[in-house]
Motif scaffolding. Structure first.
Motif, PDB file in Angstrom:
ATOM      1  N   ARG A   6       0.850  -1.184   0.000  1.00 24.38           N
ATOM      2  CA  ARG A   6       0.000   0.000   0.000  1.00 24.38           C
ATOM      3  C   ARG A   6       0.886   1.235   0.000  1.00 24.38           C
ATOM      4  N   GLY A   7       0.340   2.322  -0.444  1.00 20.24           N
ATOM      5  CA  GLY A   7       1.049   3.602  -0.397  1.00 20.24           C
ATOM      6  C   GLY A   7       0.307   4.542   0.535  1.00 20.24           C
ATOM      7  N   TRP A   8       0.937   4.926   1.625  1.00 22.08           N
ATOM      8  CA  TRP A   8       0.308   5.808   2.600  1.00 22.08           C
ATOM      9  C   TRP A   8       1.103   7.098   2.651  1.00 22.08           C
ATOM     10  N   ARG A   9       0.440   8.178   2.907  1.00 22.45           N
ATOM     11  CA  ARG A   9       1.111   9.468   3.027  1.00 22.45           C
ATOM     12  C   ARG A   9       1.054   9.908   4.482  1.00 22.45           C
ATOM     13  N   VAL A  10       2.216  10.190   5.033  1.00 24.81           N
ATOM     14  CA  VAL A  10       2.315  10.718   6.395  1.00 24.81           C
ATOM     15  C   VAL A  10       3.352  11.832   6.396  1.00 24.81           C
ATOM     16  N   ASP A  11       3.294  12.671   7.408  1.00 26.67           N
ATOM     17  CA  ASP A  11       4.291  13.730   7.548  1.00 26.67           C
ATOM     18  C   ASP A  11       5.684  13.109   7.642  1.00 26.67           C
ATOM     19  N   ASP A  12       6.687  13.848   7.193  1.00 26.34           N
ATOM     20  CA  ASP A  12       8.064  13.357   7.255  1.00 26.34           C
ATOM     21  C   ASP A  12       8.456  12.982   8.683  1.00 26.34           C
ATOM     22  N   GLU A  13       8.036  13.791   9.648  1.00 23.31           N
ATOM     23  CA  GLU A  13       8.383  13.519  11.044  1.00 23.31           C
ATOM     24  C   GLU A  13       7.834  12.162  11.493  1.00 23.31           C
ATOM     25  N   ILE A  14       6.597  11.859  11.118  1.00 22.69           N
ATOM     26  CA  ILE A  14       5.987  10.579  11.489  1.00 22.69           C
ATOM     27  C   ILE A  14       6.728   9.432  10.817  1.00 22.69           C
ATOM     28  N   ALA A  15       7.069   9.608   9.554  1.00 26.74           N
ATOM     29  CA  ALA A  15       7.798   8.560   8.835  1.00 26.74           C
ATOM     30  C   ALA A  15       9.148   8.291   9.491  1.00 26.74           C
ATOM     31  N   GLU A  16       9.833   9.362   9.895  1.00 23.95           N
ATOM     32  CA  GLU A  16      11.128   9.197  10.558  1.00 23.95           C
ATOM     33  C   GLU A  16      10.976   8.509  11.912  1.00 23.95           C
TER      34      GLU A  16
END
Length: 79
Positions: A6-16
């Protein structure tokens, strides 16, 4: 178990943060997210809901008494 991508979009901070926590736990990010979802659906969340239900079952009378007292004291009074 079959897996899908799946492709999910999250803020960069959350991804880190997710990447760092997964690494700390020795997991892939996908496995880490799956663990969070499982905990939310059936783990910690459910235990919290159950604890709240037990608390209210045991102490509901206290809340009922407080509401009754509040209703009695907030009503109109003759002078």
């Amino acid at each position: 178990m079959a897996k899908s991508q799946r492709g999910w979009r999250v803020d960069d901070e959350i991804a880190e943060l997710a990447t760092a926590r997964a690494k700390d736990r020795g997991m892939s990010v996908g496995d880490y997210i799956a663990a969070l979802v499982r905990e939310d659906v059936g783990g910690l969340r459910q235990r919290g809901v159950d604890a709240a239900r037990r608390f209210l079952d045991e102490h509901q009378a206290v809340f009922d008494d407080a509401e009754d007292a509040d209703r009695r004291s907030s009503g109109a009074h003759a002078a």
